[in-house]
Design a protein around this motif. Structure first.
Motif, PDB file in Angstrom:
ATOM      1  N   TRP A   1       0.832  -1.206   0.000  1.00 53.77           N
ATOM      2  CA  TRP A   1       0.000   0.000   0.000  1.00 53.77           C
ATOM      3  C   TRP A   1       0.865   1.254   0.000  1.00 53.77           C
ATOM      4  O   TRP A   1       0.495   2.271  -0.585  1.00 53.77           O
ATOM      5  CB  TRP A   1      -1.017   0.009   1.153  1.00 53.77           C
TER       6      TRP A   1
ATOM      7  N   LEU B   1       0.740   3.842  -3.217  1.00 50.93           N
ATOM      8  CA  LEU B   1       0.467   5.281  -3.134  1.00 50.93           C
ATOM      9  C   LEU B   1       1.627   6.084  -3.703  1.00 50.93           C
ATOM     10  O   LEU B   1       1.427   7.092  -4.375  1.00 50.93           O
ATOM     11  CB  LEU B   1       0.200   5.708  -1.683  1.00 50.93           C
TER      12      LEU B   1
ATOM     13  N   SER C   1       1.670   8.800  -6.571  1.00 46.45           N
ATOM     14  CA  SER C   1       2.138  10.111  -6.155  1.00 46.45           C
ATOM     15  C   SER C   1       3.336  10.571  -6.986  1.00 46.45           C
ATOM     16  O   SER C   1       3.466  11.755  -7.269  1.00 46.45           O
ATOM     17  CB  SER C   1       2.511  10.044  -4.684  1.00 46.45           C
TER      18      SER C   1
ATOM     19  N   VAL D   1       4.164   9.494  -0.304  1.00 42.82           N
ATOM     20  CA  VAL D   1       2.945   9.041   0.360  1.00 42.82           C
ATOM     21  C   VAL D   1       2.359  10.180   1.188  1.00 42.82           C
ATOM     22  O   VAL D   1       1.158  10.458   1.164  1.00 42.82           O
ATOM     23  CB  VAL D   1       3.247   7.810   1.236  1.00 42.82           C
TER      24      VAL D   1
ATOM     25  N   PHE E   1       0.788  12.752  -1.029  1.00 40.63           N
ATOM     26  CA  PHE E   1      -0.502  12.335  -1.573  1.00 40.63           C
ATOM     27  C   PHE E   1      -1.638  12.828  -0.678  1.00 40.63           C
ATOM     28  O   PHE E   1      -2.634  13.366  -1.165  1.00 40.63           O
ATOM     29  CB  PHE E   1      -0.537  10.808  -1.694  1.00 40.63           C
TER      30      PHE E   1
ATOM     31  N   THR F   1       1.406  -3.305  -6.515  1.00 34.92           N
ATOM     32  CA  THR F   1       1.686  -1.871  -6.422  1.00 34.92           C
ATOM     33  C   THR F   1       0.914  -1.043  -7.451  1.00 34.92           C
ATOM     34  O   THR F   1       0.151  -0.155  -7.076  1.00 34.92           O
ATOM     35  CB  THR F   1       3.201  -1.622  -6.520  1.00 34.92           C
TER      36      THR F   1
ATOM     37  N   GLY G   1      -2.486   1.230  -6.757  1.00 37.46           N
ATOM     38  CA  GLY G   1      -2.431   2.619  -7.210  1.00 37.46           C
ATOM     39  C   GLY G   1      -3.571   2.974  -8.148  1.00 37.46           C
ATOM     40  O   GLY G   1      -3.993   4.127  -8.217  1.00 37.46           O
TER      41      GLY G   1
ATOM     42  N   PRO H   1      -6.937   4.843  -6.266  1.00 35.32           N
ATOM     43  CA  PRO H   1      -6.953   6.313  -6.132  1.00 35.32           C
ATOM     44  C   PRO H   1      -6.852   7.016  -7.475  1.00 35.32           C
ATOM     45  O   PRO H   1      -7.475   8.059  -7.678  1.00 35.32           O
ATOM     46  CB  PRO H   1      -5.741   6.621  -5.246  1.00 35.32           C
ATOM     47  N   LYS H   2      -6.110   6.429  -8.418  1.00 37.73           N
ATOM     48  CA  LYS H   2      -5.915   7.054  -9.724  1.00 37.73           C
ATOM     49  C   LYS H   2      -7.242   7.307 -10.436  1.00 37.73           C
ATOM     50  O   LYS H   2      -7.413   8.307 -11.117  1.00 37.73           O
ATOM     51  CB  LYS H   2      -5.030   6.135 -10.567  1.00 37.73           C
TER      52      LYS H   2
END
Lengths: 579, 96
Positions: A57, A61, A65, A193, A196, A296, A300, A303-304
């Motif tokens: 996680w 992120l 980011s 992170v 972000f 990973t 990601g 949120p993207k």
């Protein structure tokens, strides 16, 4: 209230002490992390890949980011202001599918072969020719993109303090340099992170307040409809629906536009960018297992998916709420608070000025500064890895101790920062920074992706084909950009009638096709590498058990790669239908 | 490629102790746990914004009659509390 040493005609943003307090707090945290991380830097693998110890996680992120810098925030809001909703294609077509593909298919090769950089993968698969070409073009691309980040960082400092751009650039470069030299990648990932959360905390309220001011989503669509079509702005239905997106692609025909977006942006540019861009891949390589590395980019992706709502939507709001930008969109040439002409790149800054109270304003400034610093730091650290190992270590001074290359890396960092000041000048010539970036990605990433994917799945592909394809692909993209209407600004001849981002899509697509065609032709007349040397590098020559994590089958479903990827894909399709 | 630090661990250590295999005891990540760092930073920001919302200029003409600092501040405080609680309830073990 400009505290600048070179006060000009006034500042765009009127910051109060509380805003500077928020900014200072962030720097205390960042420098603190850098200082702690510095004590842990034990050898070069730690410095470059964070010792492969971070949970999925965190790297997920950081993965988002690292990309949530100039491209996302200023570029996407600029594109949102200029073109409206079609800009979402950069996310839902141009990012998520490629990120999922990277996690599911490509990551096992990267992580399993333990390469330190994408050029290193090229070296093992194709030998020195392709490696040298790729290392050089990658290093050049990073310097150019670092310039974009630096330019945007400079515009914020200029907006804040009213300094001329070149002074702001020098100051920004000095700040980034100290930030990188303090800690290497481990600190960079931690800061990404952290950043972000700061960005979400800043852009979230900005979007909500902006929407509130224009009367909600309905008020926004009404105002965009009322302003549409004047002074060259696209018609309302093109701004308010993501498909077919003619205004974004620059094609008049809706069918060509969809093809351009799906093949040019969705396939060639985005797969090229996400699967071969080591700035991103490096984040996944820092994770603690092959399972985490694969997850990973997939973590990601979640949120993207929602980043457009806090970047593109504020851009659209800014274009109707901020009087200067409404003027620009209606065909005017408003001048800015620092004496220059206003461009779409300034959208977010003006919206912040008009909507945020002091306090939240400080948070927004902090988020933007943090993002551009981290973005540039990521470019520079990727440059530094490739320069010190793939160029210096392989071709100039071979076989020295680890500490020597670490030192070369630090010198390269300083050199790259200085060069970025000049490439920032190039970036400042484009009024919509996304167009510039897409042109660059077309030159560098599209041919790389073609060579990569062919080399990964076709064991017959030869070493000569590797470098010939790369060189020809890049040259053909440059040629298309030169023949287009505006991809090189006034240097373009206009022989091919495409403009805007459509020119970038076309250049990338041509690069891809030329690269694949030439690679196949050259492979058929040259000698392939022996199959034994391709283990871990070519799909058919790699045992299945090398590509999966033995522990993964014991995890619950929500920690496994494939189920997460399927959920992300379904959500993205739903978003495409909804808008 | 140096081979000395290609250790792949299934633990989830924080940013310290990596590559340093001194054989010491395992300990909690504590302040180095990124969740604590996130919680602390967002908590400070939440407190500043909440105070600004209570005593500062609300600038209602900009925000459209919403006390934006107060609401954003409270939301940040809640987020910070969640991160700090998460780090406290599920601490990371760092192999020493």
């Amino acid at each position: 209230m400009s505290p600048g040493i070179l006060p000009l005609s006034g500042t765009i943003i009127d910051a109060h002490p509380v805003d500077y307090l928020i900014l200072a707090t962030y720097f205390v945290f960042v420098l603190g992390i850098g200082w702690l991380a510095r004590r842990q830097v034990s050898d070069s693998v730690d410095f470059f890949l964070s010792g492969r110890s971070l949970p999925a996680w965190v790297t997920g992120l950081a993965f988002i980011s690292a990309n949530l810098g100039a491209v996302e925030i200023m570029g996407m809001s600029a594109s949102g202001a200029e073109f409206g909703l079609p800009t979402v294609h950069y996310f839902w077509v141009g990012a998520i599918p490629a990120m999922l593909f990277l996690g599911v298919v490509m990551m096992p090769f990267y992580y399993g072969s333990k390469v330190r950089s994408v050029p290193e993968f090229m070296l093992r698969r194709f030998g020195p020719g392709a490696h040298l070409v790729n290392a050089l073009s990658f290093a050049l691309a990073q310097l150019l993109i670092a310039g974009v980040n630096l330019f945007l960082l400079g515009t914020i400092i200029r907006a804040l303090l009213g300094w001329p751009l070149w002074v702001a650039l020098l100051v920004a470069a000095a700040v980034v340099l100290s930030y990188i030299t303090l800690g290497g990648l481990s600190a960079a990932i931690y800061n990404e992170v952290l950043q972000f959360f700061v960005i979400v905390a800043a852009l979230g309220p900005l979007t909500l307040l902006g929407l509130h001011r224009v009367g909600g989503w309905e008020g926004l669509t009404e105002k965009i409809t009322a302003a549409a079509g004047k002074g060259g702005a696209p018609p309302a239905d093109q701004q308010l629906n993501s498909w077919p997106g003619q205004s974004l692609s620059g094609f008049d025909s809706p069918i060509l536009s969809v093809i351009g977006i799906v093949f040019g942006l969705g396939f060639v540019l985005s797969f090229g960018y996400w699967t071969t861009n080591f700035v991103e891949v490096q984040r996944a390589m820092a994770s603690d297992s092959i399972s985490s590395a694969r997850k990973t980019p997939i973590i990601g992706a979640f949120p993207k998916m929602f980043v457009p709502f806090i970047t593109i939507v504020p851009g659209m709001i800014g274009a109707v709420l901020v009087s200067e930008l409404a003027d620009l969109k209606a065909g005017g040439t408003p001048s800015g608070g620092t004496g220059g002409e206003i461009t779409y790149n300034d959208t977010l800054l003006y919206l912040m000025r008009d909507v945020l109270p002091n306090g939240l304003l400080g948070l927004a400034i902090t988020g933007l500064l943090a993002a551009f610093m981290a973005g540039m730091a990521a470019n520079i650290s990727a440059f530094n890895t490739v320069f010190s190992y793939d160029l210096w270590g392989d071709y100039i001074v071979k076989g020295r101790a680890d500490g020597y290359y670490l030192m070369v890396g630090r010198v390269a960092t300083v050199g790259a920062t200085i060069i970025a000041i000049f490439t920032a000048g190039l970036a400042s010539n484009y009024s919509n920074i996304m167009s510039y970036l897409q042109v660059l990605f077309g030159f560098f990433n599209a041919p790389l992706f073609a060579t990569f994917i062919l080399g990964m799945f076709w064991k017959r592909m030869t070493a000569t084909a590797g470098w010939v394809g790369l060189v020809a692909g890049t040259l053909s993209a440059v040629l298309v950009a030169y023949l287009s209407e505006d991809a090189f600004g006034s240097l373009s001849t206009g022989a091919i009638p495409v403009s805007g981002q459509g020119a970038a899509f076309l250049a990338a697509s041509v690069a891809f096709v030329v690269d694949v065609t030439l690679s196949i032709v050259v492979s058929l007349v040259t000698e392939p590498k022996p199959a034994g040397s391709l283990k871990g590098l070519v799909y058919s020559e790699t045992p299945r058990e090398d590509l999966v994590d033995p522990n993964e089958s014991r995890f619950p479903w929500y920690r496994r790669t494939i189920p997460l990827a399927v959920i992300a894909l379904v959500m993205t399709i739903a978003l495409n239908i909804a808008f | 490629m140096t081979d000395k630090s290609q250790h792949q661990s299934n633990h989830q250590p924080a940013d310290d102790s990596v590559g340093v295999d001194s054989g010491g005891r395992a300990h909690k990540a504590g302040a180095l746990d990124i969740r604590n760092v996130i919680g602390a930073l967002l908590g400070i920001y939440g407190a500043i914004l909440t105070l600004m919302g209570l005593v500062g200029d609300q600038e209602l003409d900009k925000t459209g009659d919403v006390n934006a600092n107060l609401w954003a501040g409270l939301a940040l405080l809640v987020t910070a509390a969640i991160f700090l609680a998460w780090a406290r309830l599920r601490p990371l073990q760092v192999p020493g």
